[in-house]
Scaffold this active site. Structure first.
Site, PDB file in Angstrom:
ATOM      1  N   ILE A   1       0.807  -1.219   0.000  1.00  0.00           N
ATOM      2  CA  ILE A   1       0.000   0.000   0.000  1.00  0.00           C
ATOM      3  C   ILE A   1       0.839   1.268   0.000  1.00  0.00           C
ATOM      4  O   ILE A   1       0.374   2.328  -0.405  1.00  0.00           O
ATOM      5  CB  ILE A   1      -0.965  -0.003   1.213  1.00  0.00           C
ATOM      6  CG1 ILE A   1      -2.030   1.091   1.095  1.00  0.00           C
ATOM      7  CG2 ILE A   1      -0.195   0.135   2.513  1.00  0.00           C
ATOM      8  CD1 ILE A   1      -2.994   0.891  -0.042  1.00  0.00           C
ATOM      9  N   TYR A   2       2.102   1.198   0.433  1.00  0.00           N
ATOM     10  CA  TYR A   2       2.936   2.395   0.487  1.00  0.00           C
ATOM     11  C   TYR A   2       3.208   2.914  -0.921  1.00  0.00           C
ATOM     12  O   TYR A   2       3.775   2.207  -1.769  1.00  0.00           O
ATOM     13  CB  TYR A   2       4.280   2.103   1.175  1.00  0.00           C
ATOM     14  CG  TYR A   2       4.184   1.655   2.613  1.00  0.00           C
ATOM     15  CD1 TYR A   2       3.049   1.891   3.388  1.00  0.00           C
ATOM     16  CD2 TYR A   2       5.248   0.998   3.221  1.00  0.00           C
ATOM     17  CE1 TYR A   2       2.964   1.473   4.706  1.00  0.00           C
ATOM     18  CE2 TYR A   2       5.185   0.585   4.547  1.00  0.00           C
ATOM     19  CZ  TYR A   2       4.039   0.819   5.281  1.00  0.00           C
ATOM     20  OH  TYR A   2       3.972   0.405   6.593  1.00  0.00           O
ATOM     21  N   SER A   3       2.796   4.146  -1.161  1.00  0.00           N
ATOM     22  CA  SER A   3       2.892   4.763  -2.494  1.00  0.00           C
ATOM     23  C   SER A   3       2.239   3.889  -3.556  1.00  0.00           C
ATOM     24  O   SER A   3       2.599   3.929  -4.732  1.00  0.00           O
ATOM     25  CB  SER A   3       4.354   5.042  -2.879  1.00  0.00           C
ATOM     26  OG  SER A   3       4.909   6.044  -2.063  1.00  0.00           O
ATOM     27  N   ILE A   4       1.244   3.098  -3.136  1.00  0.00           N
ATOM     28  CA  ILE A   4       0.506   2.187  -4.025  1.00  0.00           C
ATOM     29  C   ILE A   4       1.479   1.376  -4.884  1.00  0.00           C
ATOM     30  O   ILE A   4       1.399   1.337  -6.113  1.00  0.00           O
ATOM     31  CB  ILE A   4      -0.509   2.946  -4.900  1.00  0.00           C
ATOM     32  CG1 ILE A   4      -1.271   3.967  -4.066  1.00  0.00           C
ATOM     33  CG2 ILE A   4      -1.485   1.971  -5.556  1.00  0.00           C
ATOM     34  CD1 ILE A   4      -2.068   3.366  -2.910  1.00  0.00           C
TER      35      ILE A   4
END
Length: 326
Positions: free
Chosen positions: A58-61
């Site tokens: 999910i981090y920076s998609i």
């Protein structure tokens, strides 16, 4: 840097883990560093002996995994590092592009490996508890991920102790791969995990890798209110005000400042040393948006707090509701 066992496993990890949420794309959060700006942090971490790296899909998609994988391939041999990522958060608009269903887990592990440019991750973690998916479905899917060689171990992140205990029991009953780590929030202004989760992990031999040991930089001082501070993250972070900024939290920061000044140390060194002194903690996950942050974090490994200093640091704390389990 000291290498320690992760829980009851034979896996060795560095005493500090570099959290990679800060590296990815500023389009996701304005304080995130892009590919080129991230480079010196991975290089310095490796040079300082950090071998443990934590990110999430999910981090920076997904872009954090891209950046993390790129620079780790540049500066380290795969067999010398431990790479962790997570699954649960929404990665698209589709109903099955989030959560811990079998469909989601099987799709997301492959997507994460592609972005990382790796054949496997060392630690695959569920980012939160999924209330909509039977835990048997989640646990069997994670077991199959390990059996397929796509992950070496599995771990979990913030949830209630009863949920984690139930998942451990179901895994044992079915002979499925067991969680070897828990990633809770734990710092001087959020100590609620001392009540149940940390004792559970100690009893079960589960490694503890706390996130936000510096309370997203709040414990470093210099913040009189939300949107204040000397970093872009401090000035723009929408998440911190939901967790901190109670009157008692500022008193804790004052105590950290008092101890730090008396010792000639920074607030960061003192706050991190407090987390490290807990024998249940394996490796705190540190974030760094300035190289100086990384240097200070590593130096905190040599800081030993006295009993009186610990009492001073812990005295202002007041109990608060459980935060960020959902």
């Amino acid at each position: 840097m000291e290498q320690v066992r992760l829980g009851n496993t034979g896996l060795k990890v560095s005493r500090l883990c570099l959290g990679c949420m800060t590296y990815g794309s500023p389009d996701w959060r304005p304080w995130v560093l892009d590919m080129e700006a991230s480079k010196p942090f991975f290089q310095t971490a490796i040079e300082k002996g950090i071998t443990f790296f934590d990110t999430a899909n999910i981090y920076s998609i997904g872009e954090s995994e891209v950046v993390t994988g790129w620079w780790l391939r540049e500066f380290a041999k795969r067999e010398e590092i431990v790479v962790a990522t997570k699954v649960n958060g929404p990665m698209g608009s589709g109903a099955n592009e989030k959560g811990l269903s079998r469909k989601s887990i099987m799709a997301q592990i492959d997507a994460s490996l592609t972005r990382l440019g790796m054949d496997y991750v060392d630690l695959y973690q569920i980012h939160r508890f999924d209330y909509e998916t039977p835990i048997e479905e989640t646990l069997e899917a994670l077991h199959d991920v390990v059996r397929a060689g796509k992950a070496r171990y599995i771990g979990a992140s913030s949830m209630f102790a009863w949920q984690f205990s139930k998942m451990l029991a179901v895994s044992a009953a079915n002979g499925w791969t067991r969680f070897v780590s828990m990633q809770p929030q734990y710092n001087l202004v959020y100590r609620e995990e001392e009540r149940e989760m940390l004792p559970l992990c100690r009893n079960e031999g589960v490694g503890v890798i706390p996130w936000s040991p510096l309370a997203r930089g709040f414990l470093a001082g210099g913040r009189g209110a939300p949107k204040e501070g000397n970093t872009e993250r401090a000035r723009t972070d929408e998440f911190s005000p939901r967790l901190y900024y109670r009157d008692s939290d500022f008193k804790v920061v004052d105590a950290v400042t008092e101890v730090a000044r008396a010792r000639g140390l920074s607030n960061m060194q003192v706050a991190l040393a407090w987390v490290l002194k807990n024998p249940t903690v394996t490796a705190p996950i540190i974030g760094a948006s300035k190289l100086g942050h990384l240097e200070e974090a590593v130096s905190a490994l040599d800081v030993k707090l006295s009993d009186d200093e610990i009492k001073t640091l812990e005295a202002p704390y007041q109990a608060k509701p459980v935060l960020d389990h959902l």
